[in-house]
Write an enzyme that holds these catalytic residues in place. Sequence first.
Site, PDB file in Angstrom:
ATOM      1  N   LYS A  58      12.593  -2.347   6.672  1.00 32.76           N
ATOM      2  CA  LYS A  58      11.952  -1.509   7.685  1.00 32.76           C
ATOM      3  C   LYS A  58      13.054  -0.760   8.422  1.00 32.76           C
ATOM      4  O   LYS A  58      13.984  -1.387   8.977  1.00 32.76           O
ATOM      5  CB  LYS A  58      11.165  -2.383   8.666  1.00 32.76           C
ATOM      6  N   LYS A  85      -3.732  -0.233   1.012  1.00 30.64           N
ATOM      7  CA  LYS A  85      -3.889  -1.524   1.696  1.00 30.64           C
ATOM      8  C   LYS A  85      -5.373  -1.746   1.857  1.00 30.64           C
ATOM      9  O   LYS A  85      -6.094  -0.838   2.322  1.00 30.64           O
ATOM     10  CB  LYS A  85      -3.210  -1.487   3.069  1.00 30.64           C
TER      11      LYS A  85
END
Length: 364
Positions: free
Chosen positions: A158, A261
């Site tokens: 990230k 997702k």
Amino acid sequence: MKIDSLETIPIAIDRNEVFTISTGSSLTAENVIVRVESEGVVGWGNASANSVTEETTESILKALKNFKPEIVGKNVEIENNWKEWNKVLPEAPSALAGLDIALYDAKGKLENKSVLEFLGGKNEGIPTDRTIGHMTKSETVEHAREFVDKGFRALKIKIGLGLMEDVKRVRAVRKEVGNDIDIWVDANQAFTPEESITLCQKLEETDIKFVEQPVRVNDIEGLKKVTEETDIPIMADETVKDPEMAERICQEEIADMINIKLAKCGGLTGGRKIVEIMEEYDVEGMVGCMGETSVSIAAGSHLYNSTLNLKYADLDSHFMLSDNIASGLEFKDGKLWISEEPGLGMKIDTEKLDKYRMNLKGKQ
Ligand SMILES: [Mg+2]
């Protein structure tokens, strides 16, 4: 199949450590476990409270409570009814995902088939990554080493701490793990298009597979510009929440890849719709997750195995939780394996559901 009951169980489980990304920080993952009964079998699903669809535990519980009369006592065909449900639950894709996954699980148990058999595909090991949140360079390297030692072959870092700091972290991880490990980065909307292009240029030598969502969620033009002007593939995540946007991304070549997702797109039915669009346009992508338990991760794993266009799997949120509420998924030889038992192939530990059940009295 006739639906006899629909129940929701809100749970909160601490993560192993605080997880920080560009859009925020969290120690506890909140999920709503969905339980449906149909003709003597029980199906389980998982809706996640998350900032991407802006659903909270309370909003998910409310959405499914209001939805109950639409389904309980009725005969349903998931694929046929889903479009209608999507209209009834317009601002609640994660709630719908929980329901859709539970229905697939129940359907599998009724027909003695795994969810994968409904979706089509082959039961293969899934090379999931492990995600590394915002942290210092040395902590990032430590985490990378730990995950590679555990057998993981892909790492998602990230980024969004600052352009040069991010580049240094990625370079340091590449140096630590060598060239055989896949590295992906996810900016979670941290940059302007211009910054994103500079970032990609600086990251080229690190041989990363892709950059996920470099720009703001609604900056479609910016996303397309970054995609056009960089050599590293760009993956759209937050920007793609439904099949309509997936089609636009593919048609207008706004991004090179798509991250599906289940919580963003209403579950397996919405996920399959996006997969079909990706297949039509020959676009590759990933199946990801949003802080869910292994119930949802199992569903994502079935979806992953249903198509060759899902080249990458970011199915690791259950590893990040301090406890696992269900068994049936196995991590072996660096890969995640689903069970071939009917439905999702997961066995739920109901004592753990009681243990982690949130007390929302007075809040609802
Ligand atoms: Mg992402």
